[in-house]
Enzyme design. Structure first.
Site: not given
Ligand code: ATP
Length: 311
Positions: A163, A25
């Protein structure tokens, strides 16, 4: 969002394996709002996955134990500037911890052999370990036919790391709030082109958080998402922000050097991802990204690769 490799059922060597692609990401926006009483940081973040993956293969193991094998599948560019990178092989690996947590939460006594082919650079702000952990919850839930609910997987993911829930949310881009676990999926135009550079050194997430100065005030992530979703790239770039950047610049001169290199080139916008050390630039299209990546490589600032955000 994770992808199950559609080819996995066709592999006669491991017919019952589950294969999951775990994407890296980027944070297009990351504002640390303050430290909470529970020790976590309150944040607002826009995360998006890019086309750089670790691959995980899960196979049933009759002994009832967990087995983890990590393979280096090569860096996106490799060569000079790529740091030596290998994740821990045993119980401290987030993959192992995710597997154990899922077994504990469901009372499952089954074993598994888990193979990891690592491509996402480590300690680079690209959340490779978090994505691997999410892939493990997702993959073992299938392999072991546990039918664990999305809510349970989300809760286990939050216990493992801030996350991790994002990778299970079913969207490729999302606004993440709270400590990262309150997730609002966003729809962005498909395939934004980015150039990502990773210097020869990494940074510890905990260390960067220790040195950061929180910035109260919300709303920037939504403004960025609104601009991007209507194709206003330049306006979106004006909202790109990362609170952790200043701390990373103080801790690691390589990241500062990257910022200076990106500043010399006509990117639409540029930013450090997560807690660094990766730094990325947003481009109008693939050709521009390829051209700017070439210019960065000529500056010798580290490993440089072009990627697209995922539709
Ligand atoms: P984030 O952006 O979520 O802060 P990061 O990309 O900076 O993460 P990771 O690559 O996820 O960092 O790794 C951070 C630490 O976690 C490393 O010290 C590494 O040894 C450890 N780790 C544990 N399991 C894994 C894994 N499966 N892959 C990578 N690192 C792992």
């Amino acid at each position: 969002m994770l992808c199950v490799d559609p080819q996995f059922r066709k592999n006669p060597a491991v017919p019952d394996a589950v294969v999951v692609e775990a994407p890296a990401k980027l944070n297009l926006y990351l504002r640390i709002l303050g430290k909470r009483a529970d020790g976590f940081h309150e944040l607002e973040s826009v995360m998006t996955t890019i086309g750089l993956y670790d691959t995980l293969r899960f196979t049933a193991n009759d002994s009832g134990s967990l087995e983890l094998e990590c393979h280096d599948a090569g860096r996106p560019v490799g060569g000079a500037g790529s740091p030596p990178e290998s994740p821990p092989n045993g119980p401290t690996n987030l993959i192992w911890r995710a597997a154990q947590l899922l077994r504990d939460a469901t009372g499952c006594a089954a074993g598994a052999k888990i193979e990891l082919w690592k491509r996402i650079p480590i300690a680079a702000g690209l959340a490779g370990g978090s994505s691997d952990a999410a892939a493990t919850l997702f993959g073992l839930n299938r392999l072991w036919k546990l039918n664990a609910s999305s809510q349970l997987l989300h809760d286990l993911a939050s216990q493992l790391g801030s996350d991790i829930p994002f990778f299970l949310c079913g969207a490729t881009t999302a606004l993440c709030q709270g400590r990262g676990e309150i997730i609002t999926p966003l729809s962005l135009p498909a395939g934004l082109s980015v150039v990502v550079a990773r210097p020869a050194t990494g940074l510890s997430t905990a260390e960067v958080f220790r040195h950061c100065r929180p910035e109260p005030g919300t709303g920037g992530g939504q403004q960025l998402a609104a601009a991007l979703s209507t194709g206003r790239l330049q306006a979106a770039a004006g909202h790109m922000h990362n609170t952790l950047q200043e701390a990373a610049f103080r801790l690691n001169a390589d990241v500062l050097q990257l910022r200076d290199a990106f500043s010399q080139l006509p990117f639409v916008g540029h930013l450090m991802s997560g807690s660094g050390t990766s730094y990325f630039g947003l481009c109008h299209n693939r050709n521009e990204a390829a051209r700017l990546a070439g210019r960065l490589r000529a500056l010798g600032v580290g490993a440089v690769f072009v990627a697209q955000t995922r539709p």
